[in-house]
Design a protein around this motif. Structure first.
Motif, PDB file in Angstrom:
ATOM      1  N   VAL A 121       4.810  -9.962  -5.651  1.00 22.09           N
ATOM      2  CA  VAL A 121       3.431  -9.787  -5.198  1.00 22.09           C
ATOM      3  C   VAL A 121       3.457  -9.035  -3.868  1.00 22.09           C
ATOM      4  CG1 VAL A 121       1.339 -10.952  -4.404  1.00 22.09           C
ATOM      5  CG2 VAL A 121       2.584 -11.839  -6.376  1.00 22.09           C
ATOM      6  N   TYR A 122       2.600  -8.050  -3.774  1.00 21.08           N
ATOM      7  CA  TYR A 122       2.505  -7.204  -2.589  1.00 21.08           C
ATOM      8  C   TYR A 122       1.106  -7.326  -1.979  1.00 21.08           C
ATOM      9  CZ  TYR A 122       6.602  -4.991  -4.711  1.00 21.08           C
ATOM     10  OH  TYR A 122       7.838  -4.765  -5.280  1.00 21.08           O
ATOM     11  N   THR A 123       1.029  -7.276  -0.660  1.00 18.54           N
ATOM     12  CA  THR A 123      -0.272  -7.163  -0.012  1.00 18.54           C
ATOM     13  C   THR A 123      -0.841  -5.784  -0.345  1.00 18.54           C
ATOM     14  OG1 THR A 123       0.457  -8.568   1.813  1.00 18.54           O
ATOM     15  CG2 THR A 123      -1.489  -7.196   2.199  1.00 18.54           C
ATOM     16  N   ARG A 124      -2.087  -5.755  -0.793  1.00 17.14           N
ATOM     17  CA  ARG A 124      -2.716  -4.495  -1.214  1.00 17.14           C
ATOM     18  C   ARG A 124      -3.212  -3.746   0.025  1.00 17.14           C
ATOM     19  NH1 ARG A 124      -4.753  -2.798  -6.187  1.00 17.14           N
ATOM     20  NH2 ARG A 124      -4.546  -4.882  -7.105  1.00 17.14           N
ATOM     21  N   VAL A 125      -2.505  -2.681   0.401  1.00 15.40           N
ATOM     22  CA  VAL A 125      -2.782  -1.979   1.657  1.00 15.40           C
ATOM     23  C   VAL A 125      -4.193  -1.403   1.692  1.00 15.40           C
ATOM     24  CG1 VAL A 125      -2.109  -0.021   3.109  1.00 15.40           C
ATOM     25  CG2 VAL A 125      -0.346  -1.462   2.063  1.00 15.40           C
ATOM     26  N   SER A 126      -4.676  -0.869   0.587  1.00 19.51           N
ATOM     27  CA  SER A 126      -5.980  -0.192   0.587  1.00 19.51           C
ATOM     28  C   SER A 126      -7.120  -1.105   1.021  1.00 19.51           C
ATOM     29  CB  SER A 126      -6.267   0.408  -0.791  1.00 19.51           C
ATOM     30  OG  SER A 126      -6.420  -0.616  -1.766  1.00 19.51           O
ATOM     31  N   THR A 127      -6.973  -2.405   0.745  1.00 18.73           N
ATOM     32  CA  THR A 127      -8.003  -3.370   1.147  1.00 18.73           C
ATOM     33  C   THR A 127      -8.127  -3.452   2.663  1.00 18.73           C
ATOM     34  OG1 THR A 127      -7.649  -4.682  -0.844  1.00 18.73           O
ATOM     35  CG2 THR A 127      -8.704  -5.808   1.010  1.00 18.73           C
ATOM     36  N   PHE A 128      -7.028  -3.196   3.357  1.00 17.50           N
ATOM     37  CA  PHE A 128      -6.985  -3.430   4.804  1.00 17.50           C
ATOM     38  C   PHE A 128      -7.047  -2.147   5.627  1.00 17.50           C
ATOM     39  CE2 PHE A 128      -4.986  -6.970   2.638  1.00 17.50           C
ATOM     40  CZ  PHE A 128      -5.655  -8.059   3.203  1.00 17.50           C
ATOM     41  N   ILE A 129      -7.367  -1.027   4.987  1.00 23.50           N
ATOM     42  CA  ILE A 129      -7.461   0.234   5.723  1.00 23.50           C
ATOM     43  C   ILE A 129      -8.472   0.160   6.871  1.00 23.50           C
ATOM     44  CG2 ILE A 129      -8.148   2.660   5.543  1.00 23.50           C
ATOM     45  CD1 ILE A 129      -5.323   2.054   4.527  1.00 23.50           C
ATOM     46  N   SER A 161      -8.035  -8.656  -5.231  1.00 22.19           N
ATOM     47  CA  SER A 161      -8.693  -7.882  -4.179  1.00 22.19           C
ATOM     48  C   SER A 161      -7.792  -7.679  -2.966  1.00 22.19           C
ATOM     49  CB  SER A 161     -10.000  -8.569  -3.744  1.00 22.19           C
ATOM     50  OG  SER A 161      -9.732  -9.781  -3.082  1.00 22.19           O
ATOM     51  N   THR A 162      -6.823  -8.553  -2.757  1.00 20.07           N
ATOM     52  CA  THR A 162      -5.938  -8.436  -1.599  1.00 20.07           C
ATOM     53  C   THR A 162      -4.465  -8.326  -1.979  1.00 20.07           C
ATOM     54  OG1 THR A 162      -5.815 -10.857  -1.400  1.00 20.07           O
ATOM     55  CG2 THR A 162      -7.514  -9.727  -0.106  1.00 20.07           C
ATOM     56  N   MET A 163      -4.136  -8.425  -3.261  1.00 16.03           N
ATOM     57  CA  MET A 163      -2.752  -8.392  -3.711  1.00 16.03           C
ATOM     58  C   MET A 163      -2.612  -7.455  -4.900  1.00 16.03           C
ATOM     59  SD  MET A 163      -2.185 -12.505  -3.900  1.00 16.03           S
ATOM     60  CE  MET A 163      -2.759 -13.585  -2.583  1.00 16.03           C
ATOM     61  N   LEU A 164      -1.386  -6.995  -5.124  1.00 15.74           N
ATOM     62  CA  LEU A 164      -1.069  -6.316  -6.379  1.00 15.74           C
ATOM     63  C   LEU A 164       0.297  -6.800  -6.843  1.00 15.74           C
ATOM     64  CD1 LEU A 164       1.091  -3.751  -5.938  1.00 15.74           C
ATOM     65  CD2 LEU A 164      -0.928  -2.708  -4.944  1.00 15.74           C
ATOM     66  N   CYS A 165       0.497  -6.724  -8.138  1.00 13.28           N
ATOM     67  CA  CYS A 165       1.664  -7.299  -8.798  1.00 13.28           C
ATOM     68  C   CYS A 165       2.480  -6.150  -9.392  1.00 13.28           C
ATOM     69  CB  CYS A 165       1.166  -8.224  -9.914  1.00 13.28           C
ATOM     70  SG  CYS A 165       2.244  -9.582 -10.323  1.00 13.28           S
ATOM     71  N   ALA A 166       3.793  -6.154  -9.157  1.00 13.60           N
ATOM     72  CA  ALA A 166       4.629  -5.081  -9.701  1.00 13.60           C
ATOM     73  C   ALA A 166       6.029  -5.601  -9.972  1.00 13.60           C
ATOM     74  CB  ALA A 166       4.684  -3.893  -8.740  1.00 13.60           C
ATOM     75  N   GLY A 167       6.644  -5.056 -11.015  1.00 10.42           N
ATOM     76  CA  GLY A 167       8.005  -5.450 -11.359  1.00 10.42           C
ATOM     77  C   GLY A 167       8.157  -5.579 -12.858  1.00 10.42           C
ATOM     78  N   ASP A 168       9.382  -5.717 -13.294  1.00  9.63           N
ATOM     79  CA  ASP A 168       9.673  -5.924 -14.704  1.00  9.63           C
ATOM     80  C   ASP A 168      10.585  -7.136 -14.827  1.00  9.63           C
ATOM     81  OD1 ASP A 168      10.515  -5.924 -17.334  1.00  9.63           O
ATOM     82  OD2 ASP A 168      10.556  -3.738 -17.474  1.00  9.63           O
ATOM     83  N   PRO A 169      10.027  -8.298 -15.200  1.00  6.47           N
ATOM     84  CA  PRO A 169      10.844  -9.506 -15.282  1.00  6.47           C
ATOM     85  C   PRO A 169      11.980  -9.397 -16.294  1.00  6.47           C
ATOM     86  CG  PRO A 169       8.688  -9.849 -16.290  1.00  6.47           C
ATOM     87  CD  PRO A 169       8.634  -8.550 -15.552  1.00  6.47           C
ATOM     88  N   HIS A 170      11.847  -8.526 -17.288  1.00  4.67           N
ATOM     89  CA  HIS A 170      12.893  -8.362 -18.292  1.00  4.67           C
ATOM     90  C   HIS A 170      14.086  -7.583 -17.735  1.00  4.67           C
ATOM     91  CE1 HIS A 170      10.195 -10.046 -21.246  1.00  4.67           C
ATOM     92  NE2 HIS A 170       9.286  -9.148 -20.948  1.00  4.67           N
TER      93      HIS A 170
END
Length: 244
Positions: free
Chosen positions: A224-232, A179-188
Motif C-alpha cells: 500500500v502506497y500513500t497516494r501522492v496526488s491527493t496531497f498535492i 482516496s488516500t492510498m493506492l495498491c500495487a504489486g503481484d502477490p503471485h
C-alpha cells in the motif's frame, strides 16, 4: 499463519501515517545513478542508525513517509552504493525541518541548503492534484532495504522492482482508503518493497504517484502506497510557506 507488519500498529489504517514498510523483494540492482531523484535517509534516534528512502521534489525539499520521523535525519543524494568511496558526486545535506502530515503517512523534509542539480541529482515530477493511476499500470519502486524476507541484511546498492497497480476493489486490506492510498504489486510473483524502503517513490511513467507506506511482512500481498496526488495542495502550500 499470515503475519502482517501492521499488527504492531493496530490503528494503522485509522491513522495511516503510523503504517510501516520496507524491502525490495524479487527485484534487481538498479542501473547506477539511473534514478537521480532518489534520496537515502540516514536516521539517528540516539541509540541506533536506521534508514528510509525518499525523493527530491524541489532543490531543498524531499518527500518521504511520515513514519520515518523517528530521529535526526541526514539526506544523501546522488548515491548508488552506500559503501563506495568512489561516488564523489554524492551530496550529504542535514535536514532543517521535518513536516509530517498530521494524519497521513507523508512527510516533507526541508533541507538546510539547496541540492546541486546535475546528472546524478535531480528532481522527479509530481502528479497533478487528484490524478488517478489506472489499474494495470506498470510502475517501479526502488530502495536500499532488504532483498530477502528471510534475512535482516539491508542492501548496500539501490535495488528496483516493477509492480502493477491493482484495482482498488481488489486490494485485500480491510481499511484500505482509495482516496488516500493506492495498491500495487503481484502477490503471485512476490515482487514488492517491504524494511528500509519506506518513503521511497512508486514511479509511473516518470511521475511519483505513491510513497511506500505499508506491506505484508513476507511480500506475499500487494503493498500500500500513500497516494501522492491527493496531497498535492498540502505539498505546494507547505513548501510555499517555508521557502525563503
Amino acid at each position: 499463519m499470515q503475519v502482517y507488519i501492521w499488527l504492531l500498529f493496530p490503528m494503522a489504517f485509522l491513522l495511516p501515517r503510523k503504517a510501516w514498510s520496507g524491502e525490495i523483494i524479487g527485484g534487481q540492482e538498479a542501473r547506477c545513478h539511473s534514478r537521480p531523484y532518489m534520496a537515502y535517509l540516514e536516521i539517528d534516534d540516539g541509540k541506533e542508525i536506521s534508514r528510509c528512502g525518499g525523493f527530491l521534489v524541489s532543490e531543498n525539499f524531499v518527500l518521504t513517509a511520515a513514519h520515518c520521523n523517528v530521529g535526526e535525519i541526514t539526506v544523501l543524494l546522488g548515491v548508488h552504493n552506500l559503501k563506495s568511496k568512489r561516488e564523489r558526486r554524492r551530496q550529504v545535506i542535514p535536514v532543517q525541518a521535518k513536516i509530517p502530515h498530521p494524519e497521513y503517512d507523508i512527510m516533507l523534509l526541508q533541507l538546510k541548503k539547496k541540492a546541486e542539480l546535475n546528472k546524478y541529482v535531480n528532481l522527479i515530477r509530481l502528479p497533478q492534484a487528484h490524478q488517478r493511476v489506472h489499474p494495470g499500470a506498470k510502475c517501479s519502486v526502488a530502495g536500499w532495504g532488504r532483498t530477502n524476507v528471510d534475512s535482516e541484511l539491508l542492501s548496500d546498492t539501490l535495488q528496483k522492482v516493477d509492480v502493477m497497480v491493482m484495482p482498488d476493489a481488489a486490494c485485500p486490506y480491510l481499511h484500505y482508503n482509495p482516496s488516500t492510498m493506492l495498491c500495487a504489486g503481484d502477490p503471485h510473483e512476490g515482487k514488492n518493497p517491504s524494511k528500509g524502503d519506506s518513503g521511497g517513490p512508486l514511479v509511473c511513467r516518470g511521475t511519483a504517484q505513491g510513497i511506500v507506506s505499508l506491506v505484508h511482512t513476507r511480500g506475499t500481498c500487494p503493498a500500500v502506497y500513500t497516494r501522492v496526488s491527493t496531497f498535492i495542495p498540502w505539498i505546494k502550500e507547505t513548501m510555499k510557506k517555508l521557502q525563503p
